[in-house]
Enzyme design. Structure first.
Site, PDB file in Angstrom:
ATOM      1  N   PHE A  61     134.734  -8.312 -10.606  1.00  0.00           N
ATOM      2  CA  PHE A  61     134.864  -7.297 -10.853  1.00  0.00           C
ATOM      3  C   PHE A  61     135.485  -6.961 -12.222  1.00  0.00           C
ATOM      4  O   PHE A  61     135.221  -5.646 -13.173  1.00  0.00           O
ATOM      5  CB  PHE A  61     134.985  -6.441  -9.313  1.00  0.00           C
ATOM      6  CG  PHE A  61     134.704  -4.735 -10.215  1.00  0.00           C
ATOM      7  CD1 PHE A  61     135.877  -3.858 -10.087  1.00  0.00           C
ATOM      8  CD2 PHE A  61     133.102  -4.105 -10.160  1.00  0.00           C
ATOM      9  CE1 PHE A  61     135.545  -2.309 -10.468  1.00  0.00           C
ATOM     10  CE2 PHE A  61     132.807  -2.776 -10.063  1.00  0.00           C
ATOM     11  CZ  PHE A  61     133.939  -2.430 -10.858  1.00  0.00           C
ATOM     12  N   ASN A  62     136.853  -6.909 -12.446  1.00  0.00           N
ATOM     13  CA  ASN A  62     136.984  -6.082 -13.469  1.00  0.00           C
ATOM     14  C   ASN A  62     137.292  -6.737 -14.587  1.00  0.00           C
ATOM     15  O   ASN A  62     137.388  -5.361 -15.974  1.00  0.00           O
ATOM     16  CB  ASN A  62     138.905  -6.014 -13.037  1.00  0.00           C
ATOM     17  CG  ASN A  62     139.994  -5.019 -10.984  1.00  0.00           C
ATOM     18  OD1 ASN A  62     139.077  -4.679 -10.912  1.00  0.00           O
ATOM     19  ND2 ASN A  62     140.569  -5.629 -10.929  1.00  0.00           N
ATOM     20  N   HIS A  84     143.294  -7.393  -3.005  1.00  0.00           N
ATOM     21  CA  HIS A  84     143.314  -8.604  -4.453  1.00  0.00           C
ATOM     22  C   HIS A  84     145.135  -7.543  -5.347  1.00  0.00           C
ATOM     23  O   HIS A  84     145.347  -7.717  -5.674  1.00  0.00           O
ATOM     24  CB  HIS A  84     142.344  -7.662  -5.092  1.00  0.00           C
ATOM     25  CG  HIS A  84     141.090  -7.869  -4.159  1.00  0.00           C
ATOM     26  ND1 HIS A  84     141.055  -9.425  -4.419  1.00  0.00           N
ATOM     27  CD2 HIS A  84     139.919  -7.449  -3.921  1.00  0.00           C
ATOM     28  CE1 HIS A  84     139.276  -9.466  -3.871  1.00  0.00           C
ATOM     29  NE2 HIS A  84     138.698  -8.009  -3.543  1.00  0.00           N
ATOM     30  N   ASP A  85     144.941  -6.452  -5.438  1.00  0.00           N
ATOM     31  CA  ASP A  85     145.318  -5.740  -5.714  1.00  0.00           C
ATOM     32  C   ASP A  85     147.563  -5.351  -5.787  1.00  0.00           C
ATOM     33  O   ASP A  85     147.606  -5.547  -6.818  1.00  0.00           O
ATOM     34  CB  ASP A  85     145.516  -3.621  -5.754  1.00  0.00           C
ATOM     35  CG  ASP A  85     143.841  -3.887  -6.702  1.00  0.00           C
ATOM     36  OD1 ASP A  85     143.140  -3.057  -6.278  1.00  0.00           O
ATOM     37  OD2 ASP A  85     143.431  -4.618  -7.681  1.00  0.00           O
ATOM     38  N   ASP A  93     144.186  -1.057  -4.787  1.00  0.00           N
ATOM     39  CA  ASP A  93     145.004  -0.591  -5.784  1.00  0.00           C
ATOM     40  C   ASP A  93     145.491   0.697  -5.199  1.00  0.00           C
ATOM     41  O   ASP A  93     147.504   0.528  -5.293  1.00  0.00           O
ATOM     42  CB  ASP A  93     143.910   0.464  -6.442  1.00  0.00           C
ATOM     43  CG  ASP A  93     142.993   0.100  -7.761  1.00  0.00           C
ATOM     44  OD1 ASP A  93     142.034  -0.072  -6.769  1.00  0.00           O
ATOM     45  OD2 ASP A  93     143.244  -0.330  -8.312  1.00  0.00           O
ATOM     46  N   ASN A 110     136.554   1.083  -9.857  1.00  0.00           N
ATOM     47  CA  ASN A 110     135.572   0.916  -8.145  1.00  0.00           C
ATOM     48  C   ASN A 110     134.662   2.313  -8.375  1.00  0.00           C
ATOM     49  O   ASN A 110     133.863   2.375  -7.821  1.00  0.00           O
ATOM     50  CB  ASN A 110     136.529   1.285  -7.185  1.00  0.00           C
ATOM     51  CG  ASN A 110     136.911  -0.301  -7.106  1.00  0.00           C
ATOM     52  OD1 ASN A 110     136.604  -1.291  -7.436  1.00  0.00           O
ATOM     53  ND2 ASN A 110     138.717  -0.391  -7.020  1.00  0.00           N
ATOM     54  N   ASP A 150     142.437   1.118 -10.200  1.00  0.00           N
ATOM     55  CA  ASP A 150     140.480   2.707 -10.214  1.00  0.00           C
ATOM     56  C   ASP A 150     140.454   2.936  -8.857  1.00  0.00           C
ATOM     57  O   ASP A 150     139.944   2.109  -7.658  1.00  0.00           O
ATOM     58  CB  ASP A 150     139.609   1.627 -10.795  1.00  0.00           C
ATOM     59  CG  ASP A 150     139.871   0.141 -10.210  1.00  0.00           C
ATOM     60  OD1 ASP A 150     138.515  -0.427 -10.000  1.00  0.00           O
ATOM     61  OD2 ASP A 150     140.672  -0.135  -9.460  1.00  0.00           O
ATOM     62  N   THR A 172     145.381  -3.142 -12.606  1.00  0.00           N
ATOM     63  CA  THR A 172     144.328  -3.573 -11.291  1.00  0.00           C
ATOM     64  C   THR A 172     142.945  -2.950 -11.463  1.00  0.00           C
ATOM     65  O   THR A 172     142.397  -2.929 -10.158  1.00  0.00           O
ATOM     66  CB  THR A 172     145.078  -2.929  -9.452  1.00  0.00           C
ATOM     67  OG1 THR A 172     145.398  -1.524  -9.706  1.00  0.00           O
ATOM     68  CG2 THR A 172     146.727  -3.897  -9.431  1.00  0.00           C
TER      69      THR A 172
HETATM   70  O1  RIB Z   1     137.347  -7.854  -7.797  1.00  0.00           O
HETATM   71  C1  RIB Z   1     138.391  -6.818  -6.775  1.00  0.00           C
HETATM   72  C2  RIB Z   1     138.852  -6.264  -7.754  1.00  0.00           C
HETATM   73  O2  RIB Z   1     137.992  -5.212  -8.400  1.00  0.00           O
HETATM   74  C3  RIB Z   1     139.884  -5.104  -7.649  1.00  0.00           C
HETATM   75  O3  RIB Z   1     140.756  -4.894  -8.189  1.00  0.00           O
HETATM   76  C4  RIB Z   1     139.345  -3.994  -6.768  1.00  0.00           C
HETATM   77  O4  RIB Z   1     140.040  -2.233  -6.572  1.00  0.00           O
HETATM   78  C5  RIB Z   1     138.401  -3.901  -7.576  1.00  0.00           C
HETATM   79  O5  RIB Z   1     138.526  -3.054  -8.637  1.00  0.00           O
HETATM   80 CA    CA Z   2     141.175  -1.859  -8.033  1.00  0.00          CA
END
Ligand code: RIB
Ligand code: CA
Length: 319
Positions: free
Chosen positions: A160-161, A234-235, A13, A35, A8, A119
């Site tokens: 979040f994901n 993160h990704d 990403d 996102n 996203d 991701t």
């Molecule tokens: O919580 C972080 C994740 O949520 C990452 O993948 C960021 O790109 C969002 O998608």
């Molecule tokens: Ca992401």
């Protein structure tokens, strides 16, 4: 290693895509709402392949909303476009002529060694598993960014994901497919402070300059919203492990997705008790007390210096 990146985009990403394209056989990018809206993240994926010179990699558009939840976007972090920080031209590259779910199914059924790297929310992956269950036997591995061994970000408990689509995450973690999972407990340590962003900017190429601008925006957002010192990358963790597994320490655990908790919906409940079980399907109190067999390798540590060396060396290899 054939890889499909499902994301996203999304500043982090983007870095996952750029890493995968240089070190693995990136056979496709699929987009999912997260996102930002599906339209915006799909446009961002096309912008990324265009500025990075990766337009030979097909981009397929995916699911516009979670399986059950209403969509939840993150403009406070990634901006109104989902990739704020550097104005990129409207993309002209055409999308792949099939839905992301069908793209994933077709590429997995045609090959025997496809690894999926989600991701974003896991909606596309879950939908593909539901539409064509046979892919569960053919997917080599799912290396995903999501969840946490400790704190959340969307809520105190949920990342979040996973939080955007907990039902989809439950489908994936119950699929039996080998899973590597990278949660906030590790990915927040992959933090690009001003020093790391300046290392990227000093590469001096067009791609590195664009990435540095974008990461400055992303870093500023996270500092404002969460009081962090930099941009959590993160990704790209979910890709880096496929390139150099020694950058991370992974621990086998059983991971369940909380679907009902008033305060904990979307939490990855990771069984860190190191229990080894003889049975896969313990039920009730036995399953709680004795624990179930691990269904994932969970990241518990990262060598930040080697992670950033890999990332920056890779960015320097772009034009
Ligand atoms: O919580 C972080 C994740 O949520 C990452 O993948 C960021 O790109 C969002 O998608
Ligand atoms: Ca992401």
């Amino acid at each position: 290693m054939k890889v499909i990146c499902d994301g996203d985009p999304g500043h982090d990403d983007m870095l996952a895509f750029l890493l995968a394209a240089k070190h693995l056989e990136l056979i496709g990018i699929t987009t999912v709402m997260g996102n930002q809206s599906l339209e915006k993240v799909t446009k961002n994926a096309l912008k990324i392949v265009e500025f990075a010179g990766l337009t030979s990699i097909p981009v397929a558009k995916g699911m516009p909303r979670p399986l059950v939840n209403e969509p939840l976007y993150a403009p406070e972090i990634h901006g109104e476009t989902g990739l704020d920080g550097h104005a990129l031209p409207e993309p002209t590259t055409p999308l792949a002529d099939m839905h992301a779910v069908d793209f994933i199914i077709s590429r997995v059924m045609e090959n025997d060694d496809v690894t999926l790297v989600p991701t974003g929310p896991l909606t596309n992956i879950a939908a593909a598993l539901i539409k064509e269950p046979r892919i569960a036997e053919k997917i080599s591995c799912i290396s995903l960014m999501g969840g946490s061994l400790t704190y959340g970000n969307s809520t105190p408990a949920a990342e979040f994901n996973i939080y955007v689509d907990p039902e989809a995450a439950a489908v994936v973690f119950r699929s039996g497919i080998p899973i590597k999972t990278f949660g906030l407990n590790v990915t927040r340590q992959a933090e690009a402070t001003e020093a790391e962003v300046e290392r990227i900017r000093r590469i001096g190429t067009p791609v590195a300059t664009i990435v540095a601008d974008l990461l400055d925006f992303y870093r500023t957002s996270l500092m404002r919203v969460f009081g962090l010192k930099g941009a959590s990358l993160h990704d790209p963790c979910a890709v880096a492990v496929l390139i150099d597994p020694s950058i991370f320490v992974m621990q086998p655990m059983h991971v369940e997705i909380e679907l009902k908790g008033e305060f904990t919906r979307g939490m990855t409940v990771c069984d860190y008790r190191h229990r080894r079980l003889t049975s896969d399907n313990l039920q009730g109190k036995d399953a709680v007390i004795r624990g179930k067999k691990p269904n994932a390798e969970v990241a518990v540590a990262i060598d930040k210096e080697r992670f950033f060396d890999l990332l920056i060396d890779t960015l320097a290899s772009y034009r």
